[in-house]
Design an enzyme around this catalytic site. Structure first.
Site, PDB file in Angstrom:
ATOM      1  N   ALA A  66      35.453  10.276  20.908  1.00 14.83           N
ATOM      2  CA  ALA A  66      35.590  10.937  19.612  1.00 14.83           C
ATOM      3  C   ALA A  66      35.172  12.387  19.824  1.00 14.83           C
ATOM      4  O   ALA A  66      34.456  12.703  20.781  1.00 14.83           O
ATOM      5  CB  ALA A  66      34.689  10.248  18.597  1.00 14.83           C
ATOM      6  N   GLY A 109      35.037   6.699  22.218  1.00 15.39           N
ATOM      7  CA  GLY A 109      36.216   6.388  21.407  1.00 15.39           C
ATOM      8  C   GLY A 109      37.479   6.222  22.239  1.00 15.39           C
ATOM      9  O   GLY A 109      38.386   5.494  21.842  1.00 15.39           O
ATOM     10  N   GLU A 112      37.387   2.810  23.377  1.00 14.56           N
ATOM     11  CA  GLU A 112      37.552   1.950  22.199  1.00 14.56           C
ATOM     12  C   GLU A 112      39.020   1.894  21.747  1.00 14.56           C
ATOM     13  O   GLU A 112      39.507   0.831  21.373  1.00 14.56           O
ATOM     14  CB  GLU A 112      36.628   2.452  21.077  1.00 14.56           C
ATOM     15  CG  GLU A 112      35.165   2.198  21.442  1.00 14.56           C
ATOM     16  CD  GLU A 112      34.180   2.908  20.522  1.00 14.56           C
ATOM     17  OE1 GLU A 112      34.232   4.147  20.438  1.00 14.56           O
ATOM     18  OE2 GLU A 112      33.370   2.227  19.885  1.00 14.56           O
ATOM     19  N   GLU A 132      27.867   6.687  24.409  1.00 13.54           N
ATOM     20  CA  GLU A 132      27.323   7.214  23.145  1.00 13.54           C
ATOM     21  C   GLU A 132      25.802   7.268  23.144  1.00 13.54           C
ATOM     22  O   GLU A 132      25.199   8.141  22.517  1.00 13.54           O
ATOM     23  CB  GLU A 132      27.802   6.364  21.959  1.00 13.54           C
ATOM     24  CG  GLU A 132      29.281   6.509  21.646  1.00 13.54           C
ATOM     25  CD  GLU A 132      30.172   5.512  22.386  1.00 13.54           C
ATOM     26  OE1 GLU A 132      29.744   4.935  23.406  1.00 13.54           O
ATOM     27  OE2 GLU A 132      31.312   5.327  21.927  1.00 13.54           O
TER      28      GLU A 132
HETATM   29  N1  CAA Z   1      34.419  15.822  22.281  1.00  9.67           N
HETATM   30  C1  CAA Z   1      34.682  17.137  22.217  1.00  9.67           C
HETATM   31  N2  CAA Z   1      34.961  17.896  23.293  1.00  9.67           N
HETATM   32  C2  CAA Z   1      34.970  17.268  24.492  1.00  9.67           C
HETATM   33  C3  CAA Z   1      34.699  15.905  24.639  1.00  9.67           C
HETATM   34  C4  CAA Z   1      34.417  15.166  23.452  1.00  9.67           C
HETATM   35  N3  CAA Z   1      34.204  13.848  23.478  1.00  9.67           N
HETATM   36  N4  CAA Z   1      34.767  15.587  25.939  1.00  9.67           N
HETATM   37  C5  CAA Z   1      35.075  16.728  26.593  1.00  9.67           C
HETATM   38  N5  CAA Z   1      35.200  17.743  25.720  1.00  9.67           N
HETATM   39  C6  CAA Z   1      35.522  19.139  26.013  1.00  9.67           C
HETATM   40  C7  CAA Z   1      34.348  19.856  26.661  1.00  9.67           C
HETATM   41  O1  CAA Z   1      33.423  20.271  25.671  1.00  9.67           O
HETATM   42  C8  CAA Z   1      35.050  20.985  27.353  1.00  9.67           C
HETATM   43  O2  CAA Z   1      35.357  21.976  26.400  1.00  9.67           O
HETATM   44  P1  CAA Z   1      35.034  23.552  26.722  1.00  9.67           P
HETATM   45  O3  CAA Z   1      35.940  23.859  27.897  1.00  9.67           O
HETATM   46  O4  CAA Z   1      35.432  24.231  25.457  1.00  9.67           O
HETATM   47  O5  CAA Z   1      33.602  23.603  27.068  1.00  9.67           O
HETATM   48  C9  CAA Z   1      36.362  20.356  27.808  1.00  9.67           C
HETATM   49  O6  CAA Z   1      36.550  19.200  27.000  1.00  9.67           O
HETATM   50  C10 CAA Z   1      36.339  19.914  29.266  1.00  9.67           C
HETATM   51  O7  CAA Z   1      35.203  19.061  29.438  1.00  9.67           O
HETATM   52  P2  CAA Z   1      34.126  19.279  30.614  1.00  9.67           P
HETATM   53  O8  CAA Z   1      34.011  20.723  30.969  1.00  9.67           O
HETATM   54  O9  CAA Z   1      32.866  18.581  30.189  1.00  9.67           O
HETATM   55  O10 CAA Z   1      34.849  18.496  31.791  1.00  9.67           O
HETATM   56  P3  CAA Z   1      34.166  17.808  33.060  1.00  9.67           P
HETATM   57  O11 CAA Z   1      35.272  17.452  33.976  1.00  9.67           O
HETATM   58  O12 CAA Z   1      33.046  18.645  33.585  1.00  9.67           O
HETATM   59  O13 CAA Z   1      33.478  16.453  32.487  1.00  9.67           O
HETATM   60  C11 CAA Z   1      33.424  14.416  31.158  1.00  9.67           C
HETATM   61  C12 CAA Z   1      34.282  15.424  32.004  1.00  9.67           C
HETATM   62  C13 CAA Z   1      32.446  13.693  32.079  1.00  9.67           C
HETATM   63  C14 CAA Z   1      34.376  13.410  30.538  1.00  9.67           C
HETATM   64  C15 CAA Z   1      32.641  15.212  30.083  1.00  9.67           C
HETATM   65  O14 CAA Z   1      33.554  16.048  29.369  1.00  9.67           O
HETATM   66  C16 CAA Z   1      31.950  14.355  29.060  1.00  9.67           C
HETATM   67  O15 CAA Z   1      30.921  13.774  29.346  1.00  9.67           O
HETATM   68  N6  CAA Z   1      32.527  14.242  27.825  1.00  9.67           N
HETATM   69  C17 CAA Z   1      31.902  13.538  26.728  1.00  9.67           C
HETATM   70  C18 CAA Z   1      32.021  12.039  26.909  1.00  9.67           C
HETATM   71  C19 CAA Z   1      31.353  11.327  25.755  1.00  9.67           C
HETATM   72  O16 CAA Z   1      30.165  11.415  25.535  1.00  9.67           O
HETATM   73  N7  CAA Z   1      32.162  10.589  24.967  1.00  9.67           N
HETATM   74  C20 CAA Z   1      31.677   9.858  23.815  1.00  9.67           C
HETATM   75  C21 CAA Z   1      31.873  10.696  22.559  1.00  9.67           C
HETATM   76  S1  CAA Z   1      31.103   9.984  21.135  1.00  9.67           S
HETATM   77  C22 CAA Z   1      32.142   8.762  20.629  1.00  9.67           C
HETATM   78  O17 CAA Z   1      33.200   8.578  21.190  1.00  9.67           O
HETATM   79  C23 CAA Z   1      31.656   7.939  19.454  1.00  9.67           C
HETATM   80  C24 CAA Z   1      32.410   6.683  19.223  1.00  9.67           C
HETATM   81  O18 CAA Z   1      31.957   5.599  19.428  1.00  9.67           O
HETATM   82  C25 CAA Z   1      33.714   6.711  18.660  1.00  9.67           C
END
Ligand code: CAA
Length: 258
Positions: A66, A109, A112, A132
């Site tokens: 998400a 998400g 999911e 999460e």
């Molecule tokens: N939401 C918003 N933006 C996101 C995102 C997310 N879930 N995941 C990645 N992005 C964005 C980053 O902020 C980044 O944007 P900027 O270039 O503007 O900074 C861009 O995508 C590229 O991401 P990274 O630079 O972080 O890429 P990476 O290759 O270094 O890492 C990754 C990849 C390990 C997937 C890392 O992006 C990450 O950990 N993402 C978040 C994963 C996460 O926590 N997901 C759960 C979200 S909460 C949820 O989903 C709740 C639910 O139950 C529904």
């Protein structure tokens, strides 16, 4: 086809191919993505010419979750009053079969949504996770339930409590995905699978989906009774007459979906 901002939609014969397309955010699922997916899944369900759907992402990410940036400043009252994420139930209400084809990250998400699909196939690059807990929250789009159903409590609890990712080989071993294919072949393999499903009797495909999903909701006796009633019901369809007479006549069945 409608003009979408966050997804690409193509009709490939009787198969709808939907590609998540927010490359700058690793396909993070914001409210626009949800609105557009609700629209495209409803259009798919309503179109008699479309008989299977494939949802995929990019090589790097199916979806990294998400949209954290969209949620970060929300409070309890807003989340509760809007019943945030409830819209995904419109996607899971799709009656016809659909496939998630996952390469790269399927996190939070993203994992999911992939698990909402009727069939999940993965590239060898896929990584699944429910991270999460690292953000101070829990899964919120069904992950704690669907992951536990798919791979059992031991691994689901471990993944949700630690946020660790599971690679494609472990996902296949654990029963999370139906099949793992080389990343370069993912979309072609998913489309081939979708075409096979699209070539089946459409009413029987809907009924099959209802039957298998009932196994999650009903006792064994209720589920077997439900299955038998749907089976009986199909004897009121033209396609049952066509399918069985085509078999006897040794010819290919021509389905009408009626
Ligand atoms: N939401 C918003 N933006 C996101 C995102 C997310 N879930 N995941 C990645 N992005 C964005 C980053 O902020 C980044 O944007 P900027 O270039 O503007 O900074 C861009 O995508 C590229 O991401 P990274 O630079 O972080 O890429 P990476 O290759 O270094 O890492 C990754 C990849 C390990 C997937 C890392 O992006 C990450 O950990 N993402 C978040 C994963 C996460 O926590 N997901 C759960 C979200 S909460 C949820 O989903 C709740 C639910 O139950 C529904």
């Amino acid at each position: 086809m409608a003009d979408y901002q966050t997804i690409l939609v193509e009709a490939k014969g009787a198969v709808t191919l939907v590609t998540l397309n927010r490359p700058d955010a690793l396909n993070a699922l914001n409210s626009t993505v949800l609105k557009e997916l609700i629209d495209v899944f409803a259009a798919y369900d309503a179109d008699d010419g479309q008989r299977c759907l494939v949802l995929t992402g990019s090589e790097k990410a199916f979806a990294a979750g998400a949209d954290i940036k969209e949620m970060a400043d929300q409070g309890f009252a807003q989340m509760y009053a809007s019943n945030f994420f409830q819209g995904w139930e419109k996607v899971t209400a799709t009656r016809k079969p659909w496939i998630a084809a996952v390469a790269g990250y399927a996190l939070g998400g993203g994992c999911e949504v992939a698990m909402m699909a009727d069939i999940l196939i993965a590239a060898d690059t896929a990584k699944f996770g429910q991270p999460e807990i690292k953000l101070g929250v829990t899964p919120g789009m069904g992950g704690s339930q669907r992951l536990t159903h798919a791979i059992g409590k031991a691994k689901a609890m471990e993944m949700c409590l630690t946020g660790r990712m599971m690679d494609a080989a472990e996902a296949e071993r654990s029963g999370l995905v139906a099949r793992v294919v080389p990343a370069a072949d993912l979309v072609a393999e998913a489309l081939k699978l979708a075409e096979t499903i699209a070539s089946m009797a459409p009413l029987a495909a809907i009924a099959t989906k209802e039957q298998v999903n009932a196994a999650y909701e009903m006792t064994l006796a209720q589920g077997i009774n439900f299955e038998r009633r749907l089976f009986h019901g199909l004897f009121g369809s033209k396609d049952q007459k066509e399918g069985m007479s085509a078999f006897v006549a040794k010819r290919k069945a021509e389905w009408t979906g009626r």
